[in-house]
Enzyme design. Structure first.
Site, PDB file in Angstrom:
ATOM      1  N   ALA A   1       0.831  -1.208   0.000  1.00 22.87           N
ATOM      2  CA  ALA A   1       0.000   0.000   0.000  1.00 22.87           C
ATOM      3  C   ALA A   1       0.867   1.261   0.000  1.00 22.87           C
ATOM      4  CB  ALA A   1      -0.935  -0.002   1.217  1.00 22.87           C
ATOM      5  N   VAL A   2       1.938   1.251   0.796  1.00 17.58           N
ATOM      6  CA  VAL A   2       2.820   2.422   0.862  1.00 17.58           C
ATOM      7  C   VAL A   2       3.754   2.459  -0.349  1.00 17.58           C
ATOM      8  CG1 VAL A   2       4.654   3.563   2.172  1.00 17.58           C
ATOM      9  CG2 VAL A   2       2.696   2.567   3.381  1.00 17.58           C
TER      10      VAL A   2
ATOM     11  N   CYS B   1       2.890   7.167  11.093  1.00 17.07           N
ATOM     12  CA  CYS B   1       1.964   8.069  10.388  1.00 17.07           C
ATOM     13  C   CYS B   1       1.238   9.030  11.326  1.00 17.07           C
ATOM     14  CB  CYS B   1       0.965   7.253   9.576  1.00 17.07           C
ATOM     15  SG  CYS B   1       0.397   5.743  10.387  1.00 17.07           S
TER      16      CYS B   1
ATOM     17  N   HIS C   1      -6.045   9.564   8.361  1.00 19.33           N
ATOM     18  CA  HIS C   1      -6.112   9.514   9.832  1.00 19.33           C
ATOM     19  C   HIS C   1      -6.618  10.857  10.354  1.00 19.33           C
ATOM     20  CE1 HIS C   1      -4.114   5.773   9.763  1.00 19.33           C
ATOM     21  NE2 HIS C   1      -2.963   6.073  10.328  1.00 19.33           N
TER      22      HIS C   1
HETATM   23  O1  L14 Z   1       4.538   2.023  12.901  1.00 17.27           O
HETATM   24  O2  L14 Z   1      -1.688  -0.411  11.620  1.00 17.27           O
HETATM   25  O3  L14 Z   1       4.681   2.654  10.876  1.00 17.27           O
HETATM   26  O4  L14 Z   1      -2.191   1.584  11.013  1.00 17.27           O
HETATM   27  C1  L14 Z   1       1.877   2.506  11.005  1.00 17.27           C
HETATM   28  C2  L14 Z   1       0.518   2.001  10.648  1.00 17.27           C
HETATM   29  C3  L14 Z   1       2.262   0.520  12.435  1.00 17.27           C
HETATM   30  C4  L14 Z   1       0.874   0.031  12.074  1.00 17.27           C
HETATM   31  C5  L14 Z   1       4.094   2.053  11.760  1.00 17.27           C
HETATM   32  C6  L14 Z   1      -1.390   0.758  11.422  1.00 17.27           C
HETATM   33  C7  L14 Z   1       2.803   1.404  11.361  1.00 17.27           C
HETATM   34  C8  L14 Z   1      -0.023   1.205  11.764  1.00 17.27           C
END
Ligand code: L14
Length: 350
Positions: free
Chosen positions: A16-17, A131, A251
């Site tokens: 996804a990223v 994030c 978010h």
């Molecule tokens: O630490 O499940 O970069 O939304 C960020 C997304 C950990 C999981 C991190 C999620 C992730 C998080």
């Protein structure tokens, strides 16, 4: 590609990223001479299009990083732990989107709007923060610069895409199943759970990642610890509650913070946010103007609204902060770090 620029590797290009990273590199017209796409054995052999060319994904191995200038990692913590040091050893500058190295004292943890000077101290690995941390700090840093910061309390309303493309699929499938009166079995959320999974469609789950013994989850502790590190404020009181919502991307966060300076008004806070880099102020209650995740998808900025003064504490304020968790929360912050490294001449063309 062109003959000027950098040899860039993206590790985890099908995720996804990773997909957003490629899109962002294209949109920013990032100076790429050669692009190498890497992944686990599972995705190797697939092709992905970049600037109109098909690029074949190769299995990531230590030797894959020979000759790479900049390596963007987003293939999970264990891949980063195994391969980021190998990439760094071979002269690449790694920008790692996982939590593997964030709290390592030798690894800069960077939000360019906040602490780009920390990039100068890198030892081959730079960490991209969580994030939820990133968007919170983009909004808080200008306020800290203007008025000081004494305390932060945050509650998050996090989208499922943070947990990956499979979690988004689960949200869609559950939603369909519920509307069609069909049975389903939750399998993915909450992430980090080894015991139970819960329905996310038409629900809210107050758990992201595993629990620690202190009652906070790892996601909450990431926000707390990363904030102190990025702001260089080890003693700043920070508390977080992280909640998953049935939103695909974007978010949201409800922030309470206290400034050092007293006697301020909401207008003083808004004035600072209006000028802040990476921030878009959307705050007009009489016209029902405030940020919402559906409007932020696909945008690099952090959107702030609902700024108001606390009714009981003179230095206390509340605000609502929204951003695309895959962009500023991940892909864009990573590419922005890469652009900043070039701007600051920390990475130069060979
Ligand atoms: O630490 O499940 O970069 O939304 C960020 C997304 C950990 C999981 C991190 C999620 C992730 C998080």
């Amino acid at each position: 590609m062109s003959n000027k620029g950098f040899h860039v590797a993206v590790v985890g290009a099908t995720g996804a990223v990773g997909q957003q990273m490629l899109k962002t590199l294209e949109e920013r017209n990032f100076p790429i001479k050669t692009l190498t796409l890497l992944s686990s054995a599972r995705s190797a052999g697939k092709t992905v299009s970049f600037r109109g060319e098909e690029v074949t994904i190769q299995e990531a191995k230590p030797e894959s990083f020979e000759g790479i200038d900049i390596a963007l990692f987003s293939a999970g913590g264990s891949v980063s732990e195994a391969l980021a040091p190998e990439a760094a050893k071979r002269g690449a500058v790694v920008i790692d989107n996982t939590s593997a190295f964030r709290m390592h004292p030798d690894v800069p943890l960077v939000v360019p709007e906040v602490n780009k000077e920390d990039l100068r101290n890198h030892n081959g690995i730079i960490a991209n923060p969580n994030c939820s941390t990133i968007q919170m700090l983009v909004a808080l840093e200008p306020i800290r610069q203007a008025y000081g910061l004494k305390k932060v309390i945050v509650s998050t309303y996090q989208a499922v895409s943070g947990a990956g493309a499979k979690a988004v699929e689960e949200l869609y499938n559950q939603t369909k199943a519920i509307l069609n009166n069909e049975p389903f079995e939750p399998k993915i959320l909450p992430v980090g759970s080894d015991k139970k999974h819960y329905q996310i469609a038409f629900n809210a789950i107050p758990q992201i990642d595993k629990f620690q013994d202190n009652g906070f989850t790892y996601e909450e502790m990431k926000m707390i610890n990363e904030t102190k590190k990025i702001m260089h404020m080890a003693d700043l009181p920070v508390a977080a509650t992280c909640v998953r919502l049935p939103v695909a991307t974007g978010h949201s966060e409800s922030l309470y913070f206290e400034t050092e300076k007293g006697g301020l008004t909401a207008a003083d806070i808004q004035a600072v946010l209006k000028e802040a880099p990476g921030v878009v102020l959307q705050d007009n209650p009489s016209e029902q103007v405030y940020p919402m995740p559906a409007d932020c998808v696909g945008k690099n900025d952090t959107f702030v609204g609902r700024v108001r003064k606390d009714l009981d504490t003179d230095t206390g304020f509340h605000m609502w902060v929204v951003s695309d968790n895959l962009l500023k929360g991940a892909a864009w912050n990573s590419v922005q770090i890469a652009e900043t490294l070039i701007e600051m001449e920390i990475v130069t063309e060979k």
